[in-house]
Design an enzyme around this catalytic site. Structure first.
Site: not given
Length: 738
Positions: A24-26, A29-30, A138
């Site tokens: 999970s990040g900003g 969520t995965v 990216d």
């Protein structure tokens, strides 16, 4: 690595049942999920409050479209998506394999044959995108998953149609600085040639373990990308000119993906034949882990009823750096694994060089290899990159900030105790024996940080990871300042750095005022407060590198505005500076480690070994007299003996009071000993870092009793559980402490 679901995670998305968290990040969520037929699925969601932003929602929709364009041959196959849902989600196959950066961390730089095979396959992937008039923008090692049948490209969060600038912020460089093209670094149009440049940079990393323009702060990297030549000195001689051509500053001078692929590989053999055994072993381990994992859901915190089964996940805090365009940030990038069920095949596409493998299992059987560690966990990087992550020990737990925030593991078994998604920051947490304290971000502050918010401090419930009720609150300080620090905690007193004034996403402001102060944990009252100098506009260097309390002294390493370091001792009762001494170090971050002190001295390394008197800061002794010209790493002290690594020699021991040498490591293994981290001292052994190893030096024989294989570069003792905790190379591990 698979984590248990939290109590407020949804039970299903669409027709897919959730079984674990992947990260999970900003942005979101995965999850790992299962289709009704039992297929493994990676499900990526956006946080609800992020989804309310039309521009970010559009990015998620375009990411989904780009993932469909690249397809299951070169990426994670999209099986379902609902980008228009209240909580947008994307379901893809779950790819079995490590990200390229972790593969290199685990096995070291790849052989030339592996790099060529990898590069040719990635040329095919990018060629597929470019034929559909989409550029990735990216491409980097963490966005490439290595499977047994070829690499897969993920994370299309900032991909866009060629020539489409609608979602690009004016004046912002979009991407990851270490792998940007010169034109991307100056906010010019990113064409397929920009992806070719990024691919060449990725292949340099695969071949050498580092990017062609080194590492460091984004601004430094962007300068090197634009104006300096790539460092290809460690690239195999036959490969270097091929990559140099693709790294040309002028986009028109770079080869196409088809031309580059033809130069890299002739298309013979299966992709797995070109991979090192350690990488294949990791692919097999991940394939096994998926089916051995037992689904679990963490209980609701005490005094908080669990949400209804279909409740959406609680939005997490979004860190300031995650909002910045530089570095990119896509929920797809969190999916570091998926299904290896496809192959590159020769056909109409000249950039797809590998033949289809014969029918059989998706991962070749490999012999199991016992890890040197007692346990090892794969972990994400910290949610904020202001300072490196560091392990934390309290009670029987080993903790670190990774992914969405703080994660806690049982130090003996490695079992996951709890995982937070509250966006904690390493420099705003401090242990004190059996307690852990933190600076809180006030509820409701996210999205409204331009308003004043009080500074709050609290202890952490180590059974659940939840913060207790704030023990102190100060309305005259801005609690959402990114640069606020919790320096250390000792005997129920918290030592804090905090600011007043306007919040900024872009570093310090000259208009802000800063102070260091002491807080009584029992009463919540300030004992004293002392002003600190303002920081230069836009600086992101914290005031302090390290701090600790011994006796009635708060000893700290303070970084000046000129990038110098000073050792400063304050009276813990008044905050007055007792003494202030310069510390000559080439890089301030090299001393961002716990300070080594005892009741008489402060011990310093990273050059000569020195002992400063705690009473007045005067130099008690220096290694320059006993062993002149020698370089040492940071020291540790125990029972009157100082331990440090001497460059080219190994572990050495000296009398802590006099500096007189006591002994030097024997056996000849100390030549490659690292001078970057403090030794960890046990009862019978001292542990020091080597080249990919942790050496246990027997205190009786002064020789290595055991060499543990590890990617760790930060080590601490978890004495209650008798383990050494190691962090590095995206792995968190434990070794015996004896």
């Amino acid at each position: 690595m698979l984590f248990p679901l939290t109590h407020d995670d949804p039970y299903e998305l669409g027709s897919y049942r959730l079984t674990a968290r992947l990260g999970s990040g900003g942005m979101g969520t995965v999850y790992l999920g299962r289709s009704p037929g039992g297929r493994g699925i990676a499900l990526k969601t956006m946080h609800a409050r992020i989804a309310a932003d039309p521009q970010l929602r559009s990015r998620f929709r375009l990411e989904t479209d780009a993932a469909r364009v690249i397809g299951g041959r070169y990426g994670a196959e999209v099986v379902a998506a609902d980008p228009f849902a209240e909580t947008p989600w994307l379901a893809t196959e779950y790819v079995l394999g490590p990200p390229l950066d972790e593969a290199v961390d685990r096995s070291g730089p790849l052989p030339e044959t592996s790099v060529r095979a990898l590069g040719a396959a990635l040329c095919g992937a990018l060629g597929q995108l470019h034929l559909s008039e989409v550029v990735h923008r990216d491409l980097k090692p963490s966005n490439i998953i290595v499977t047994a049948y070829g690499p897969k490209v993920i994370d299309f969060g900032i991909a866009r149609a060629i020539g489409d600038d609608r979602l690009t912020r004016t004046g912002a460089a979009v991407g990851t600085p270490a792998f940007m093209s010169p034109e991307q670094a100056t906010d010019q149009e990113h064409t397929p040639a920009g992806d070719v440049f990024a691919l060449a940079a990725v292949l340099v990393f695969a071949a050498t373990g580092r990017g062609p323009f080194g590492d460091g702060r984004p601004a430094d990297l962007l300068y090197r990308v634009r104006f300096t030549e790539p460092d290809l000195s460690a690239v195999p001689a036959a490969l270097a000119p091929v990559l140099a051509h693709a790294l040309a500053k002028d986009p028109s001078q770079r080869p196409t993906t088809a031309a580059l692929g033809a130069q890299l590989h002739d298309g013979s053999g299966e992709f797995a034949d070109h991979l090192p055994d350690l990488v294949l072993d990791e692919i097999g381990r991940r394939a096994t882990e998926v089916w051995q994992f037992t689904p679990a859901r963490l209980p609701a915190p005490a005094q908080e009823p669990p949400p209804p089964p279909a409740a959406p996940p609680e939005p997490t805090g979004l860190s300031r750096r995650r909002l910045l365009i530089v570095g990119g940030g896509s929920v797809a990038g969190l999916a570091a694994a998926g299904v290896g069920s496809w192959a590159l095949s020769k056909g109409d596409d000249p950039a797809a060089p590998f033949r289809k493998p014969t029918p059989g299992p998706s991962v070749r059987p490999l012999p199991k290899k016992k890890l040197d560690s007692l346990w090892q966990k794969q972990v994400a990087g910290p949610p904020d990159d202001l300072i490196p992550a560091a392990p934390i020990a309290a009670r029987d737990l080993a903790m670190l900030v990774a992914g969405t925030g703080l994660a806690a593991f049982n130090a003996t078994s490695g079992g996951v105790a709890w995982v937070s998604d509250k966006g904690e920051r390493t420099w705003q947490l401090a242990p004190d024996g059996d307690e852990l304290y933190q600076l809180l971000e006030p509820k409701g502050a996210e999205g409204h940080k331009g308003d004043p918010w009080p500074l709050q401090l609290a202890s952490v419930d180590l059974t659940s990871g939840r913060a207790h009720k704030p023990l102190a609150e100060f309305s005259d300080l801005n609690g959402v300042m990114y640069e606020n620090q919790l320096l250390c905690v000792s005997d129920g007193v918290l030592y804090v750095v905090a600011g007043k004034g306007e919040y900024s996403m872009d570093g310090f402001l000259p208009s802000q005022s800063w102070s260091v102060f002491a807080i009584d944990a029992d009463t919540g009252k300030r004992r004293w407060s002392k002003p600190l100098p303002s920081r230069p506009d836009g600086s992101d260097r914290l005031h302090f590198l390290s701090a600790t309390v011994v006796g009635n002294r708060l000893v700290a390493l303070q970084e000046t505005n000129g990038g110098k370091v000073r050792v400063i001792a304050r009276d813990t009762r008044t905050g007055d500076v007792i003494w202030d001494k310069p510390l000559a170090v080439a890089k301030p971050d090299s001393v961002r480690l716990p300070l080594t002190v005892d009741r008489d001295h402060v011990y310093l390394g990273c050059g000569q070994l020195r002992a400063l008197r705690l009473s007045d800061g005067g130099q008690a002794w220096s290694s320059g007299s006993a062993r002149p010209g020698r370089t040492y790493g940071p020291p540790s002290v125990k029972d009157g003996v100082l331990y440090a690594v001497e460059k080219g020699t190994g572990l050495v021991a000296a009398d802590a009071r006099s500096g007189k040498p006591k002994w030097v490591e024997r056996g000849g293994n100390g030549v490659d000993a690292a001078v970057t981290d403090r030794p960890v001292v046990g009862s019978d052994h001292v542990y020091r870092k080597g080249a990919g190893t942790l050496a246990a030096i027997d205190l009786s024989s002064r020789t290595p009793a055991r060499l543990y294989k590890t990617s760790g570069d930060r080590f601490i003792a978890q004495e209650r559980s008798n383990v050494v905790i190691a962090l590095g190379g995206h792995f968190f591990a434990a070794f015996p402490l004896q």
